[in-house]
Scaffold this active site. Structure first.
Site, PDB file in Angstrom:
ATOM      1  N   SER A   1       4.016  -9.437 -11.840  1.00  0.00           N
ATOM      2  CA  SER A   1       3.554  -7.958 -12.006  1.00  0.00           C
ATOM      3  C   SER A   1       4.289  -7.430 -13.241  1.00  0.00           C
ATOM      4  O   SER A   1       5.205  -9.264 -13.345  1.00  0.00           O
ATOM      5  CB  SER A   1       4.557  -7.021 -10.826  1.00  0.00           C
ATOM      6  OG  SER A   1       6.065  -7.452 -10.661  1.00  0.00           O
TER       7      SER A   1
ATOM      8  N   SER B   1       7.678  -6.447 -13.780  1.00  0.00           N
ATOM      9  CA  SER B   1       8.724  -6.692 -13.725  1.00  0.00           C
ATOM     10  C   SER B   1      10.506  -7.391 -14.345  1.00  0.00           C
ATOM     11  O   SER B   1      11.239  -6.873 -14.378  1.00  0.00           O
ATOM     12  CB  SER B   1       9.715  -5.956 -11.529  1.00  0.00           C
ATOM     13  OG  SER B   1       9.403  -7.955 -11.694  1.00  0.00           O
TER      14      SER B   1
ATOM     15  N   LYS C   1      13.146 -11.603  -8.789  1.00  0.00           N
ATOM     16  CA  LYS C   1      14.118 -10.634  -9.914  1.00  0.00           C
ATOM     17  C   LYS C   1      15.551 -11.678 -10.052  1.00  0.00           C
ATOM     18  O   LYS C   1      16.291 -12.502  -9.819  1.00  0.00           O
ATOM     19  CB  LYS C   1      15.021  -9.134  -8.813  1.00  0.00           C
ATOM     20  CG  LYS C   1      13.853  -8.217  -8.436  1.00  0.00           C
ATOM     21  CD  LYS C   1      13.143  -8.179  -9.221  1.00  0.00           C
ATOM     22  CE  LYS C   1      11.956  -7.295  -8.417  1.00  0.00           C
ATOM     23  NZ  LYS C   1      11.084  -6.732  -9.280  1.00  0.00           N
TER      24      LYS C   1
ATOM     25  N   SER D   1      10.740  -1.956 -12.491  1.00  0.00           N
ATOM     26  CA  SER D   1      10.972  -2.787 -11.530  1.00  0.00           C
ATOM     27  C   SER D   1      11.256  -2.192 -10.619  1.00  0.00           C
ATOM     28  O   SER D   1      12.596  -0.703 -10.863  1.00  0.00           O
ATOM     29  CB  SER D   1      12.488  -4.074 -12.183  1.00  0.00           C
ATOM     30  OG  SER D   1      12.628  -4.434 -11.397  1.00  0.00           O
TER      31      SER D   1
END
Length: 262
Positions: free
Chosen positions: A40, A42, A102, A210
């Site tokens: 993704s 994010s 992250k 996100s």
């Protein structure tokens, strides 16, 4: 001509070789490095959809989540090393059971909040410096063929998708680019989160795209992540493909091969 016994011995040796190779590969993946594809956007622009990297599993020690399917017979964490603010971390989602990547923002005891899209740590605004725009084509990306979100929306397919870019610098002097789409989302204005002991607070660099610790697990977010759910630290992009398959060599991003991460 080989006898039946010799053929059986040959088959047996082949099976042993395959089993040993699988055991060695499994041990390598469990103890040292785990491959990870970026699914993704994010973490744009630090990480792009289609980036491939290896996660250093030695960075923080080992827990049961260091093994595939969380089968390691480990209680808590062994050979533990504390992560640092700003690390890019792969971790197991506390309830969904999937792996996320992250940036580590909040350490145990920290107070974390966003106001009008700006990050506050322990009631102090984290400094940002304007750094132009992040530009990408408005086109389907990756295996799931997602369109990016754009600050200059609406954008027609094939047009230029823009997001404002700033360089954010944490209190330990770790700097990285942050992207912005708008300042009106729920994640742009949050309550103050106090990170519990033994937990960490994570955010994506692409702040408005996100799903991270700003949303609680009860509503599909990440919430606070326990230390034993951390799998490892990402340090380098090894390979990158902009297409829906890594086999489409004409979509390879050669400028991202072996790129270091900050």
């Amino acid at each position: 001509m080989a006898s039946a016994t010799q053929k059986k011995d040959g088959i047996g040796e082949s099976i042993k070789t395959i089993v040993f190779a699988l055991l060695i590969a499994g041990a390598f993946r469990t103890l040292f490095f785990q491959p990870f594809w970026i699914p993704s956007g994010s973490m744009k622009e630090t990480l792009l959809i289609g980036d491939f990297l290896f996660v250093n599993k030695m960075a923080y020690g080992y827990s049961k989540y260091s093994c595939p399917f969380a089968i390691c017979p480990i209680s808590g964490r062994i050979f533990a090393s504390e992560p640092e603010r700003g690390d890019i971390v792969v971790f197991r989602h506390p309830t969904a059971g999937t792996d996320y990547i992250k940036r580590l923002i909040g350490l145990p005891g920290d107070r974390v909040q966003t106001r009008d899209g700006r990050l506050y740590l322990n009631d102090t605004m984290v400094p940002q410096e304007p750094a132009g725009d992040f530009s990408e084509p408005y086109a389907q990306q990756g295996p799931v063929q997602q369109f990016p979100r754009c600050e200059n929306a609406p954008v027609g397919e094939g047009g230029t998708c823009l997001k404002s870019r700033t360089i954010e610098t944490l209190p330990n002097d770790v700097s990285y680019p942050v992207l912005n789409i708008d300042n009106n989302g729920a994640a742009d204005n949050t309550p103050v989160f106090t990170v519990p002991e033994g937990h960490f607070f994570f955010m994506g660099d692409n702040r408005d795209n996100s799903l991270d610790s700003r949303a609680p697990q009860a509503v599909g977010g990440v919430g606070m992540v326990p230390f034993d759910h951390l799998i490892g630290r990402a340090r380098h992009v090894v390979f990158s493909s902009a297409g829906s398959s890594m086999l489409y060599f004409w979509t390879w991003r050669s400028d991202r091969f072996f790129v270091g991460l900050e």
